[in-house]
Write an enzyme that holds these catalytic residues in place. Structure first.
Site, PDB file in Angstrom:
ATOM      1  N   GLU A 261     120.305  20.317 -16.673  1.00 15.11           N
ATOM      2  CA  GLU A 261     119.076  20.790 -17.307  1.00 15.11           C
ATOM      3  C   GLU A 261     119.418  21.834 -18.367  1.00 15.11           C
ATOM      4  OE1 GLU A 261     116.298  20.294 -18.339  1.00 15.11           O
ATOM      5  OE2 GLU A 261     114.885  20.426 -16.674  1.00 15.11           O
ATOM      6  N   ASP A 262     118.656  21.852 -19.453  1.00 16.33           N
ATOM      7  CA  ASP A 262     118.904  22.890 -20.462  1.00 16.33           C
ATOM      8  C   ASP A 262     118.309  24.222 -20.028  1.00 16.33           C
ATOM      9  OD1 ASP A 262     116.408  21.725 -20.730  1.00 16.33           O
ATOM     10  OD2 ASP A 262     116.278  22.041 -22.884  1.00 16.33           O
TER      11      ASP A 262
ATOM     12  N   ASP B 295     112.501  26.966 -16.174  1.00 13.47           N
ATOM     13  CA  ASP B 295     111.545  28.007 -16.562  1.00 13.47           C
ATOM     14  C   ASP B 295     110.583  28.221 -15.382  1.00 13.47           C
ATOM     15  OD1 ASP B 295     109.700  29.563 -17.940  1.00 13.47           O
ATOM     16  OD2 ASP B 295     109.591  28.293 -19.691  1.00 13.47           O
TER      17      ASP B 295
ATOM     18  N   PHE C 287     110.953  32.819 -26.305  1.00 14.33           N
ATOM     19  CA  PHE C 287     110.864  31.396 -26.583  1.00 14.33           C
ATOM     20  C   PHE C 287     112.125  30.982 -27.317  1.00 14.33           C
ATOM     21  CE2 PHE C 287     109.935  27.361 -28.424  1.00 14.33           C
ATOM     22  CZ  PHE C 287     109.359  26.722 -27.347  1.00 14.33           C
TER      23      PHE C 287
ATOM     24  N   ARG D 241     116.468  21.412 -32.255  1.00 14.34           N
ATOM     25  CA  ARG D 241     117.440  21.065 -31.210  1.00 14.34           C
ATOM     26  C   ARG D 241     118.870  21.131 -31.744  1.00 14.34           C
ATOM     27  NH1 ARG D 241     114.482  18.762 -26.868  1.00 14.34           N
ATOM     28  NH2 ARG D 241     112.685  17.547 -27.475  1.00 14.34           N
TER      29      ARG D 241
END
Ligand code: PRP
Length: 188
Positions: free
Chosen positions: A103-104, A107, A157, A170
């Site tokens: 997973e990047d 959150d 963010f 990205r």
């Protein structure tokens, strides 16, 4: 959405530079290689944000590994909807396999909770999570504890190295914080 012709200009500041990313991912690769010695783990890439992390991590694992991909989506602009749907399922059988979810960012944890529920039904032998970024402070779901974490980050963010804002950014080679002016009139 106002996006610059050079996307670097929309970055308020660089949170994690490319060198630090590669160094840490190398360490994680070594750790996984050691922990899974004698096994053939499946790296399950959660598209699309995890593409960069997945390839860099895989390059630093010397075990015989398999790749799988899954597309889940939960976000509209920068606000988590809490709803997760699996959009593309390219999963071959993971029954009795040792799965590492790639997973990047974790959150709120809603995405991961849903993915774990799906994978548990598939009968994996073991499931662990490797996430490049972890925003522990924003967690809404209990019990989501990635075994492999690249960096703990505060509630910014973030974009780049796979992470997007409305599908852009990205391809930045680092993790950056998006300028507020880019998204401030675009929230739903
Ligand atoms: C992002 C990110 C995680 C998830 C984390 O995915 O890649 O999968 O949100 O958020 P959560 O812990 O609050 O659920 P997104 O749905 O934006 O898809 P993407 O990977 O294609 O960018």
């Amino acid at each position: 959405m106002k996006i610059s012709t050079n996307i670097n200009k929309d970055v308020e500041f660089v949170l994690i530079d490319n060198k630090s990313l590669n160094k840490r991912i190398k360490e994680l690769g070594k750790e996984i290689t050691k922990d899974y010695k004698g096994k053939n783990p499946v790296l399950l890439c959660l598209l699309k944000g995890s593409l960069h992390f997945m390839t860099k991590l895989a390059e630093n694992i010397t075990l015989p590994i398999e790749y799988e991909c899954l597309k889940a989506s939960s976000y509209a602009n920068t606000v988590s909807t809490g709803k997760v749907s699996v959009l593309v399922n390219m999963l071959n059988s993971i029954k009795d396999k040792d799965v590492i979810i790639i997973e990047d960012i974790v959150d709120t944890g809603h995405t991961m909770k849903n993915i774990l529920a799906i994978l548990e039904k598939e009968g994996a032998r073991s499931i662990e999570i490797a996430t490049l970024l972890n925003k522990q402070a924003r967690r809404e779901v209990e019990g989501i504890n990635p075994k492999y974490v690249g960096f703990e980050i505060p509630d910014y963010f973030v974009i780049g190295f796979g992470l997007d804002y409305n599908e852009f950014y990205r391809n930045l080679p680092y993790i950056g914080v998006l300028k507020e002016e880019v998204y401030k009139n675009n929230e739903q």
